[in-house]
Design a protein around this motif. Structure first.
Motif, PDB file in Angstrom:
ATOM      1  N   TRP A   1       0.862  -1.175   0.000  1.00  0.00           N
ATOM      2  CA  TRP A   1       0.000   0.000   0.000  1.00  0.00           C
ATOM      3  C   TRP A   1       0.895   1.220   0.000  1.00  0.00           C
ATOM      4  O   TRP A   1       1.884   1.277   0.728  1.00  0.00           O
ATOM      5  N   LYS A   2       0.586   2.197  -0.834  1.00  0.00           N
ATOM      6  CA  LYS A   2       1.394   3.401  -0.938  1.00  0.00           C
ATOM      7  C   LYS A   2       0.561   4.623  -0.587  1.00  0.00           C
ATOM      8  O   LYS A   2      -0.583   4.744  -1.018  1.00  0.00           O
ATOM      9  N   VAL A   3       1.144   5.509   0.198  1.00  0.00           N
ATOM     10  CA  VAL A   3       0.539   6.795   0.508  1.00  0.00           C
ATOM     11  C   VAL A   3       1.448   7.847  -0.104  1.00  0.00           C
ATOM     12  O   VAL A   3       2.658   7.840   0.132  1.00  0.00           O
ATOM     13  N   THR A   4       0.878   8.732  -0.923  1.00  0.00           N
ATOM     14  CA  THR A   4       1.631   9.812  -1.545  1.00  0.00           C
ATOM     15  C   THR A   4       0.994  11.123  -1.126  1.00  0.00           C
ATOM     16  O   THR A   4      -0.226  11.282  -1.226  1.00  0.00           O
TER      17      THR A   4
ATOM     18  N   SER B   1       2.103  22.467  -6.880  1.00  0.00           N
ATOM     19  CA  SER B   1       2.619  21.481  -7.834  1.00  0.00           C
ATOM     20  C   SER B   1       3.969  21.874  -8.418  1.00  0.00           C
ATOM     21  O   SER B   1       4.698  21.020  -8.907  1.00  0.00           O
ATOM     22  N   GLU B   2       4.330  23.144  -8.359  1.00  0.00           N
ATOM     23  CA  GLU B   2       5.609  23.589  -8.914  1.00  0.00           C
ATOM     24  C   GLU B   2       6.759  23.484  -7.911  1.00  0.00           C
ATOM     25  O   GLU B   2       7.854  23.077  -8.261  1.00  0.00           O
ATOM     26  N   THR B   3       6.513  23.891  -6.673  1.00  0.00           N
ATOM     27  CA  THR B   3       7.614  23.971  -5.710  1.00  0.00           C
ATOM     28  C   THR B   3       7.444  23.040  -4.514  1.00  0.00           C
ATOM     29  O   THR B   3       8.297  23.013  -3.634  1.00  0.00           O
ATOM     30  N   GLY B   4       6.355  22.301  -4.479  1.00  0.00           N
ATOM     31  CA  GLY B   4       6.092  21.445  -3.335  1.00  0.00           C
ATOM     32  C   GLY B   4       6.937  20.191  -3.304  1.00  0.00           C
ATOM     33  O   GLY B   4       7.517  19.776  -4.297  1.00  0.00           O
ATOM     34  N   ARG B   5       7.020  19.597  -2.110  1.00  0.00           N
ATOM     35  CA  ARG B   5       7.725  18.327  -1.927  1.00  0.00           C
ATOM     36  C   ARG B   5       6.719  17.192  -2.014  1.00  0.00           C
ATOM     37  O   ARG B   5       5.629  17.292  -1.477  1.00  0.00           O
ATOM     38  N   VAL B   6       7.101  16.115  -2.647  1.00  0.00           N
ATOM     39  CA  VAL B   6       6.269  14.916  -2.705  1.00  0.00           C
ATOM     40  C   VAL B   6       6.827  13.935  -1.685  1.00  0.00           C
ATOM     41  O   VAL B   6       8.012  13.610  -1.698  1.00  0.00           O
ATOM     42  N   LEU B   7       5.965  13.501  -0.780  1.00  0.00           N
ATOM     43  CA  LEU B   7       6.346  12.556   0.263  1.00  0.00           C
ATOM     44  C   LEU B   7       5.652  11.232  -0.017  1.00  0.00           C
ATOM     45  O   LEU B   7       4.485  11.206  -0.400  1.00  0.00           O
TER      46      LEU B   7
END
Length: 63
Positions: free
Chosen positions: A9-12, A18-24
């Motif tokens: 299971w993946k949580v994103t 959307s331009e400068t954010g971090r994806v965790l």
């Protein structure tokens, strides 16, 4: 010979726009663990940073 099936299971979550954010990203072995993380993120005091997405929206792409 092995025939295996792996289910993770993946949580994103994206912090910021959307331009400068971090994806965790997190991976879990069970649905319960993944749902617990989602609930923790939604309940966290992050100034409205996390919000539920519409069912048809896609997670952010990996870079």
């Amino acid at each position: 010979m092995w025939l295996t099936r792996e289910v993770r299971w993946k949580v994103t979550a994206r912090a910021g726009d959307s331009e400068t954010g971090r994806v965790l990203r997190w991976k879990f072995d069970t649905e319960d663990e993944a749902l617990a993380m989602v609930k923790r993120l939604l309940a966290a005091d992050a100034s409205g940073q996390w919000r539920k997405q519409q069912p048809d929206s896609q997670p952010p792409q990996q870079a």
